[in-house]
Design a protein around this motif. Structure first.
Motif, mmCIF file in Angstrom:
data_model
loop_
_atom_site.group_PDB
_atom_site.id
_atom_site.type_symbol
_atom_site.label_atom_id
_atom_site.label_comp_id
_atom_site.label_asym_id
_atom_site.label_seq_id
_atom_site.Cartn_x
_atom_site.Cartn_y
_atom_site.Cartn_z
ATOM 1 N N GLU A 78 0.822 -1.204 0.000
ATOM 2 C CA GLU A 78 0.000 0.000 0.000
ATOM 3 C C GLU A 78 0.860 1.259 0.000
ATOM 4 O O GLU A 78 0.535 2.231 -0.662
ATOM 5 N N GLU A 79 1.957 1.241 0.732
ATOM 6 C CA GLU A 79 2.842 2.405 0.775
ATOM 7 C C GLU A 79 3.522 2.632 -0.568
ATOM 8 O O GLU A 79 3.671 3.769 -1.008
ATOM 9 N N VAL A 80 3.926 1.576 -1.220
ATOM 10 C CA VAL A 80 4.597 1.692 -2.515
ATOM 11 C C VAL A 80 3.620 2.167 -3.580
ATOM 12 O O VAL A 80 3.930 3.046 -4.374
ATOM 13 N N THR A 81 2.426 1.611 -3.620
ATOM 14 C CA THR A 81 1.459 1.989 -4.653
ATOM 15 C C THR A 81 0.919 3.391 -4.439
ATOM 16 O O THR A 81 0.496 4.034 -5.406
ATOM 17 N N ASP A 82 0.910 3.895 -3.210
ATOM 18 C CA ASP A 82 0.453 5.263 -2.960
ATOM 19 C C ASP A 82 1.312 6.283 -3.695
ATOM 20 O O ASP A 82 0.832 7.334 -4.095
ATOM 21 N N GLU A 83 2.581 5.975 -3.884
ATOM 22 C CA GLU A 83 3.477 6.893 -4.576
ATOM 23 C C GLU A 83 3.127 7.024 -6.063
ATOM 24 O O GLU A 83 3.432 8.032 -6.683
ATOM 25 N N PHE A 84 2.491 6.012 -6.630
ATOM 26 C CA PHE A 84 2.171 6.022 -8.052
ATOM 27 C C PHE A 84 0.727 6.399 -8.341
ATOM 28 O O PHE A 84 0.328 6.488 -9.495
ATOM 29 N N ALA A 85 -0.065 6.634 -7.321
ATOM 30 C CA ALA A 85 -1.460 7.023 -7.505
ATOM 31 C C ALA A 85 -1.541 8.474 -7.952
ATOM 32 O O ALA A 85 -0.701 9.302 -7.596
ATOM 33 N N GLN A 86 -2.554 8.769 -8.767
ATOM 34 C CA GLN A 86 -2.791 10.132 -9.231
ATOM 35 C C GLN A 86 -4.137 10.593 -8.701
ATOM 36 O O GLN A 86 -5.126 9.880 -8.802
ATOM 37 N N GLU A 87 -4.167 11.794 -8.142
ATOM 38 C CA GLU A 87 -5.404 12.348 -7.605
ATOM 39 C C GLU A 87 -5.764 13.607 -8.377
ATOM 40 O O GLU A 87 -4.894 14.400 -8.720
ATOM 41 N N TYR A 88 -7.060 13.773 -8.637
ATOM 42 C CA TYR A 88 -7.562 14.942 -9.341
ATOM 43 C C TYR A 88 -8.638 15.612 -8.499
ATOM 44 O O TYR A 88 -9.450 14.935 -7.873
ATOM 45 N N GLU A 144 -13.741 14.048 -7.329
ATOM 46 C CA GLU A 144 -12.342 13.798 -7.011
ATOM 47 C C GLU A 144 -11.998 12.314 -7.114
ATOM 48 O O GLU A 144 -12.023 11.601 -6.122
ATOM 49 N N PRO A 145 -11.627 11.837 -8.292
ATOM 50 C CA PRO A 145 -11.204 10.438 -8.388
ATOM 51 C C PRO A 145 -9.723 10.291 -8.063
ATOM 52 O O PRO A 145 -8.953 11.247 -8.117
ATOM 53 N N ARG A 146 -9.361 9.086 -7.720
ATOM 54 C CA ARG A 146 -7.956 8.752 -7.485
ATOM 55 C C ARG A 146 -7.635 7.540 -8.342
ATOM 56 O O ARG A 146 -8.274 6.500 -8.206
ATOM 57 N N ILE A 147 -6.674 7.676 -9.248
ATOM 58 C CA ILE A 147 -6.295 6.573 -10.115
ATOM 59 C C ILE A 147 -5.151 5.831 -9.447
ATOM 60 O O ILE A 147 -4.081 6.393 -9.194
ATOM 61 N N LEU A 148 -5.385 4.570 -9.142
ATOM 62 C CA LEU A 148 -4.395 3.758 -8.452
ATOM 63 C C LEU A 148 -3.368 3.211 -9.438
ATOM 64 O O LEU A 148 -3.579 3.220 -10.654
ATOM 65 N N ALA A 149 -2.276 2.716 -8.930
ATOM 66 C CA ALA A 149 -1.184 2.213 -9.766
ATOM 67 C C ALA A 149 -1.609 1.031 -10.627
ATOM 68 O O ALA A 149 -1.074 0.828 -11.714
ATOM 69 N N ASN A 150 -2.605 0.283 -10.186
ATOM 70 C CA ASN A 150 -3.058 -0.880 -10.952
ATOM 71 C C ASN A 150 -4.139 -0.533 -11.972
ATOM 72 O O ASN A 150 -4.689 -1.410 -12.625
ATOM 73 N N GLY A 151 -4.482 0.761 -12.108
ATOM 74 C CA GLY A 151 -5.448 1.202 -13.110
ATOM 75 C C GLY A 151 -6.865 1.363 -12.586
ATOM 76 O O GLY A 151 -7.710 1.929 -13.264
ATOM 77 N N TRP A 152 -7.143 0.878 -11.400
ATOM 78 C CA TRP A 152 -8.473 1.024 -10.819
ATOM 79 C C TRP A 152 -8.667 2.473 -10.388
ATOM 80 O O TRP A 152 -7.716 3.175 -10.043
ATOM 81 N N VAL A 153 -9.912 2.932 -10.410
ATOM 82 C CA VAL A 153 -10.249 4.291 -10.012
ATOM 83 C C VAL A 153 -10.980 4.224 -8.677
ATOM 84 O O VAL A 153 -12.010 3.569 -8.555
ATOM 85 N N LYS A 154 -10.426 4.904 -7.686
ATOM 86 C CA LYS A 154 -11.031 4.909 -6.353
ATOM 87 C C LYS A 154 -11.784 6.224 -6.164
ATOM 88 O O LYS A 154 -11.237 7.306 -6.373
#
Length: 66
Positions: free
Chosen positions: A10-20, A39-49
């Motif tokens: 989770e800590e590693v993937t947080d660095e690659f997430a993009q927030e708008y 406000e979506p957040r695009i995770l490193a694996n391509g899913w949108v949170k």
């Protein structure tokens, strides 16, 4: 030796997430089906949170206008 009980993934993937701050998530090219506005957040694996915690599959999202 110190071993953490918290997963490091989770800590590693947080660095690659993009927030708008303000974006529109569309399900189709014609922009007729809106999946989310806000406000979506695009995770490193391509899913949108979404802020609600809901996850949108990369297969469900056609594109995101920021």
């Amino acid at each position: 030796m110190i071993v953490s009980t918290e997963p490091i993934w989770e800590e590693v993937t947080d660095e690659f997430a993009q927030e708008y701050q303000d974006a529109v998530v569309y399900a189709d090219l014609e922009q007729e089906t809106i999946l989310h506005e806000g406000e979506p957040r695009i995770l490193a694996n391509g899913w949108v949170k979404l802020p609600t915690g809901r996850l949108l599959s990369p297969d469900a999202v056609h594109h995101i206008d920021t």
